[in-house]
Design an enzyme around this catalytic site. Structure first.
Site, PDB file in Angstrom:
ATOM      1  N   HIS A  46      35.821  50.382  33.173  1.00 27.19           N
ATOM      2  CA  HIS A  46      37.179  49.942  32.832  1.00 27.19           C
ATOM      3  C   HIS A  46      37.369  48.436  33.000  1.00 27.19           C
ATOM      4  O   HIS A  46      38.312  47.861  32.454  1.00 27.19           O
ATOM      5  CB  HIS A  46      38.231  50.719  33.630  1.00 27.19           C
ATOM      6  CG  HIS A  46      38.421  50.271  35.037  1.00 27.19           C
ATOM      7  ND1 HIS A  46      37.870  50.925  36.117  1.00 27.19           N
ATOM      8  CD2 HIS A  46      39.119  49.230  35.561  1.00 27.19           C
ATOM      9  CE1 HIS A  46      38.220  50.307  37.234  1.00 27.19           C
ATOM     10  NE2 HIS A  46      38.965  49.273  36.925  1.00 27.19           N
ATOM     11  N   SER A  75      37.458  46.489  41.754  1.00 26.81           N
ATOM     12  CA  SER A  75      36.755  47.449  40.899  1.00 26.81           C
ATOM     13  C   SER A  75      35.398  46.919  40.472  1.00 26.81           C
ATOM     14  O   SER A  75      35.284  45.805  39.951  1.00 26.81           O
ATOM     15  CB  SER A  75      37.588  47.756  39.656  1.00 26.81           C
ATOM     16  OG  SER A  75      38.771  48.426  40.003  1.00 26.81           O
ATOM     17  N   ASP A  84      32.949  55.852  34.709  1.00 25.59           N
ATOM     18  CA  ASP A  84      33.531  54.530  34.968  1.00 25.59           C
ATOM     19  C   ASP A  84      32.476  53.547  35.473  1.00 25.59           C
ATOM     20  O   ASP A  84      32.722  52.772  36.396  1.00 25.59           O
ATOM     21  CB  ASP A  84      34.693  54.616  35.962  1.00 25.59           C
ATOM     22  CG  ASP A  84      35.575  53.364  35.904  1.00 25.59           C
ATOM     23  OD1 ASP A  84      35.517  52.646  34.897  1.00 25.59           O
ATOM     24  OD2 ASP A  84      36.306  53.102  36.885  1.00 25.59           O
TER      25      ASP A  84
END
Length: 340
Positions: free
Chosen positions: A85, A192, A115
């Site tokens: 993402h 992330s 992801d």
């Protein structure tokens, strides 16, 4: 006047000695040991942690959008692991390493279903890289250290513990990610794709998500799952998966069931749903069947089931062993390639 309280004398002596009052040498020793552990782990991994700047083209008259995230080098020749993402749909990627060096990056491949994504930067010299650990050997309560660029603040470090193992998390593609690590090491937007490491500085997970509004509940994709995705992305540029059309959950098997059917593991996968017209339905799988093996290889978790349903089993008949009530059955199923 009465005698002054004893803690006043303690404070006066502490000021003269340059120490806190009533300091416990044992507590100091424990703190120092913990600090040394964290610092040692960071010295191993921090040079490999990267800040990723992302540009995305916008359609029509809209301006280009920018974003950022984290990642880390896992080979000396410039391969990085991050979140899908963070980089999906990017028109331009710039990677800045801990020493300030900046490189343009290319996307090797990404997998929205877990992801995860792999990037490559070009460099003339060997680059610092993180050692990948083994998430299968993790214990709840052990030290967990997160490194990344939350809110654009590069090389930020937070610490905590492994709070739970084997969690499930829904990815942006809608598919469930299994074998997820829960930690209380604080994560924020921008973390992330950064590494979650153990006390030895080995990567045990890829930081991937937080729950908005919750405190100390953060998630990382287990590094054992990431290793499998990396091999798929290197081989195909994407992850090819076989699809049988079930939803399931990992369940323990009673010891008497293990002994009676001579099973090689203490758990299996209970079928919670069978998609109408799917290969599983055609092959005879039913809700409440417990899958224990595929082609003779034990299936002790959802993660194991997904690993076995790889590209090698697409359009090839496989044997799925299930426990149904008091019987062990072998069913023939022909998986198809997962799309979307």
């Amino acid at each position: 006047m009465g005698s002054r309280p004893s803690f006043i004398d303690d404070l006066a002596r502490a000021a003269a000695d340059g120490a806190s009052p009533r300091a416990d040498a044992g507590d100091d020793a424990l703190l120092d040991a913990y600090s040394r552990t964290v610092i040692g782990a960071l010295e191993r991994v921090q040079p490999a942690v990267a800040f990723i700047a992302v540009e995305r083209r916008a359609g029509g008259n809209a301006a280009a959008r920018s974003g950022s995230g984290s990642g880390f080098l896992f080979t000396p020749d410039g391969y990085l692991l991050t979140n899908s993402h963070v980089v999906h749909g990017a028109s331009s990627l710039r990677v800045t390493l801990a020493d300030g060096a900046t490189y343009s990056a290319d996307l090797v491949g990404d997998d929205p279903s877990t992801d995860l994504a792999v990037l490559r930067i070009g460099a003339a010299e060997a680059l610092p890289h993180a050692e990948l650990g083994e998430s299968a050997r993790l214990r709840v309560g052990q030290i967990a250290i997160a490194v990344g660029s939350p809110l654009g603040l590069a090389q930020t470090v937070t610490t905590g513990v492994v709070s739970a193992l084997g969690r499930s998390l829904r990815s942006t593609s809608g598919r469930m990610i299994y074998d997820v690590i829960q930690t209380d090491a604080a994560l924020n937007p921008g973390n992330s794709g950064g590494p979650l490491v153990n006390s030895a500085g080995q990567v045990i997970g890829v930081n991937t998500a937080i729950i908005p509004g919750a405190q100390a509940i953060c998630f990382a994709t287990a590094i054992d799952s990431a290793k499998w995705v990396i091999t798929q992305l290197f081989a195909h540029g994407r992850v090819r998966r076989a699809h049988v059309g079930i939803a399931g959950t990992s369940v323990p098997l009673a010891r008497k069931v293990q002994r009676y059917f001579d099973l090689g593991s203490a758990s299996g996968v209970r079928v919670m749903e069978v998609v109408k017209g799917s290969p599983a339905a055609v092959g005879g799988l039913r809700v409440d069947d417990t899958i224990v093996a595929i082609d003779g290889m034990p299936v002790d978790s959802i993660d194991a089931l997904q690993r076995l349903l790889d590209a090698s089993r697409i359009d090839r008949e496989v044997e799925i062993d299930v426990i149904r009530l008091t019987q062990k059955l072998s069913l023939r199923v022909r998986p198809v390639e997962q799309t979307g």
